[in-house]
Motif scaffolding. Structure first.
Motif, PDB file in Angstrom:
ATOM      1  N   TYR A 164     -15.280   9.794  34.075  1.00  0.00           N
ATOM      2  CA  TYR A 164     -14.704  11.043  34.569  1.00  0.00           C
ATOM      3  C   TYR A 164     -14.913  11.120  36.075  1.00  0.00           C
ATOM      4  O   TYR A 164     -16.042  11.040  36.565  1.00  0.00           O
ATOM      5  CB  TYR A 164     -15.350  12.252  33.884  1.00  0.00           C
ATOM      6  CG  TYR A 164     -14.751  12.541  32.534  1.00  0.00           C
ATOM      7  CD1 TYR A 164     -13.671  13.415  32.403  1.00  0.00           C
ATOM      8  CD2 TYR A 164     -15.239  11.929  31.389  1.00  0.00           C
ATOM      9  CE1 TYR A 164     -13.105  13.674  31.170  1.00  0.00           C
ATOM     10  CE2 TYR A 164     -14.684  12.175  30.154  1.00  0.00           C
ATOM     11  CZ  TYR A 164     -13.615  13.050  30.051  1.00  0.00           C
ATOM     12  OH  TYR A 164     -13.053  13.287  28.823  1.00  0.00           O
ATOM     13  N   LEU A 189     -13.866  13.224  39.839  1.00  0.00           N
ATOM     14  CA  LEU A 189     -13.589  14.564  40.348  1.00  0.00           C
ATOM     15  C   LEU A 189     -12.765  14.480  41.625  1.00  0.00           C
ATOM     16  O   LEU A 189     -13.233  13.960  42.639  1.00  0.00           O
ATOM     17  CB  LEU A 189     -14.899  15.300  40.627  1.00  0.00           C
ATOM     18  CG  LEU A 189     -14.767  16.734  41.151  1.00  0.00           C
ATOM     19  CD1 LEU A 189     -14.276  17.658  40.038  1.00  0.00           C
ATOM     20  CD2 LEU A 189     -16.112  17.221  41.705  1.00  0.00           C
ATOM     21  N   SER A 221     -10.556   9.228  33.671  1.00  0.00           N
ATOM     22  CA  SER A 221      -9.969  10.572  33.629  1.00  0.00           C
ATOM     23  C   SER A 221     -10.283  11.254  34.950  1.00  0.00           C
ATOM     24  O   SER A 221     -11.445  11.541  35.244  1.00  0.00           O
ATOM     25  CB  SER A 221     -10.546  11.369  32.456  1.00  0.00           C
ATOM     26  OG  SER A 221      -9.997  12.672  32.421  1.00  0.00           O
ATOM     27  N   ASN A 266     -10.242  14.379  37.117  1.00  0.00           N
ATOM     28  CA  ASN A 266     -10.162  15.825  36.935  1.00  0.00           C
ATOM     29  C   ASN A 266     -10.103  16.528  38.285  1.00  0.00           C
ATOM     30  O   ASN A 266     -11.092  16.511  39.032  1.00  0.00           O
ATOM     31  CB  ASN A 266     -11.377  16.321  36.149  1.00  0.00           C
ATOM     32  CG  ASN A 266     -11.447  15.713  34.764  1.00  0.00           C
ATOM     33  OD1 ASN A 266     -10.438  15.589  34.089  1.00  0.00           O
ATOM     34  ND2 ASN A 266     -12.628  15.316  34.345  1.00  0.00           N
ATOM     35  N   SER A 309      -5.146  12.408  33.739  1.00  0.00           N
ATOM     36  CA  SER A 309      -5.629  13.579  34.459  1.00  0.00           C
ATOM     37  C   SER A 309      -5.300  14.837  33.660  1.00  0.00           C
ATOM     38  O   SER A 309      -4.277  14.891  32.975  1.00  0.00           O
ATOM     39  CB  SER A 309      -4.987  13.666  35.849  1.00  0.00           C
ATOM     40  OG  SER A 309      -5.522  14.736  36.589  1.00  0.00           O
ATOM     41  N   ASP A 310      -6.176  15.830  33.763  1.00  0.00           N
ATOM     42  CA  ASP A 310      -5.966  17.099  33.061  1.00  0.00           C
ATOM     43  C   ASP A 310      -6.286  18.237  34.023  1.00  0.00           C
ATOM     44  O   ASP A 310      -7.411  18.733  34.050  1.00  0.00           O
ATOM     45  CB  ASP A 310      -6.853  17.177  31.825  1.00  0.00           C
ATOM     46  CG  ASP A 310      -6.622  18.454  31.023  1.00  0.00           C
ATOM     47  OD1 ASP A 310      -5.578  19.101  31.233  1.00  0.00           O
ATOM     48  OD2 ASP A 310      -7.491  18.796  30.200  1.00  0.00           O
ATOM     49  N   VAL A 369      -7.040  21.466  35.008  1.00  0.00           N
ATOM     50  CA  VAL A 369      -7.396  22.717  34.350  1.00  0.00           C
ATOM     51  C   VAL A 369      -7.112  23.890  35.294  1.00  0.00           C
ATOM     52  O   VAL A 369      -7.490  23.870  36.466  1.00  0.00           O
ATOM     53  CB  VAL A 369      -8.880  22.713  33.942  1.00  0.00           C
ATOM     54  CG1 VAL A 369      -9.287  24.067  33.374  1.00  0.00           C
ATOM     55  CG2 VAL A 369      -9.147  21.600  32.935  1.00  0.00           C
TER      56      VAL A 369
END
Length: 376
Positions: free
Chosen positions: A233, A235, A267, A269, A312-313, A315
């Motif tokens: 993950y 950032l 991933s 984020n 990628s998600d 939020v």
């Protein structure tokens, strides 16, 4: 190589100032939470090395991340949603699992009339349950202060009839013995590690995370030895980086993660503004803007050729506190990102455009970390 000791995270790490600020910020929390209710649960789709799965994502409500109790990461507010007292019992944690299983049944029943065999993913289980289970906490699932060994083993047994499972942990809690609880159930297992960036200085100074990249590599090796894979993950745009610095750091980090044996998925984020965090204080003082969705798209498009699945998600997309563009194109870019996640086809970004992309170009070219944000 770093040698983190969870009991002395602050000593000699140069993080005392960050941690003091974070403890003061977290002290504002006044909410309380039910130890028998999960923090969140939802159904979705996820891309894996074995194809697209229907997924059940579970965020268990625990006693909280022990690093966050020392101060913790500048952007993470999940500990503010944790149960008071530092621990949750085995029975209460399993009650949360039951709530999540009931939710899955209810959602499947509600959607049953709208589903047909032609539009189901190949990985659906025979009784139409999610083939992939993803389990997170406010800290580390493999930290036995949060999730006791007994609970971990019972959760592994509970989901032993599914196909794949993801559990999240900081790298120092990743051991071969813990992972085999899942692999011995016949589950294809992935360990998700909150690496945030492959750049040690950014991880330390901007995120306030204590371990080095070498520790991530060690955890990946232990996971690999246990027959598991690794999902990193990252950032996008922690505080104190300009937009261009953040994008460049993500592009480097994706490729560096892809070169680690056993790391099959990254991933990325985009940072959002969570409550009770340093990022929130900076945001209110006009010292932080969440990343542009164009930045997320740029990273995905530029790293599509890397030897790793990149997803990628974003939020909270489209909101002031989440990754956003101008407000007119946010949903379109978000849909393109979701499409890319499943297809890994960078051409999806050729289908979206907006006048605000020119503003983003100016921000990338001219914004500097000592005078950001250049645009809201």
């Amino acid at each position: 190589m770093s040698t983190p000791n969870p009991d002395v995270y602050e000593q000699g790490r140069g993080m005392d100032a960050h941690n003091k600020v974070m403890r003061d910020i977290r002290g504002r929390k006044d909410e309380s939470y039910d130890p028998r209710e999960p923090t969140r649960v939802w159904l979705d789709e996820d891309n894996t090395p074995d194809g697209v799965y229907d997924s059940l994502t579970i965020i268990l409500n625990t006693g909280g991340c022990r690093w966050a109790r020392a101060g913790g990461c500048t952007m993470c507010g999940y500990v503010a949603e944790s149960v008071e007292g530092g621990s949750v019992s085995h029975d209460d944690l399993m009650a949360q699992i039951d709530v999540c299983l009931d939710y899955e049944v209810d959602q499947r029943d509600a959607a049953g009339e709208q589903s047909s065999p032609s539009n189901r993913t190949k990985s659906d289980t025979a009784d139409d349950r999610a083939g992939l289970i993803k389990i997170y906490t406010s800290g580390s699932f493999l930290d036995e202060r949060e999730i006791p060994a007994k609970t971990r083993r019972e959760i592994a047994e509970t989901f032993g009839d599914r196909e794949r499972i993801v559990v999240e942990s900081l790298p120092d809690f990743v051991t071969r013995e813990k992972i085999t609880d899942f692999t011995e159930e016949g589950l294809t297992t992935d360990v998700a590690v909150g690496l945030e960036t492959a750049t040690d200085r950014v991880r330390s100074d901007c995120v306030n995370k204590y371990f080095d990249f070498a520790e991530f590599e060690r955890a990946a090796a232990d996971a690999r030895d246990a027959g598991a894979g690794v999902k990193a993950y990252l950032l996008l745009k922690p505080p104190f980086l300009s937009e261009s610095e953040a994008v460049a750091d993500m592009k480097r980090s994706v490729r560096k993660c892809g070169a680690v044996s056993g790391c099959h998925t990254v991933s990325m984020n985009p940072c959002n503004v969570q409550r009770h965090t340093m990022v929130e204080d900076l945001f209110h003082d006009d010292g932080y803007r969440p990343p542009w969705l164009w930045s997320a798209a740029d990273v995905l498009e530029s790293t599509a050729d890397a030897d790793v699945i990149v997803v990628s998600d974003p939020v909270g997309h489209g909101s002031d506190r989440g990754p956003h563009n101008c407000g007119e194109c946010d949903d379109r870019v978000q849909r393109a990102i979701k499409d890319f996640n499943l297809r890994q086809d960078p051409s999806v970004f050729e289908q979206v455009s907006c006048d605000c992309e020119a503003t983003w170009d100016v921000v990338i070219d001219r914004e500097r970390s000592y005078s950001m944000p250049l645009a809201r």
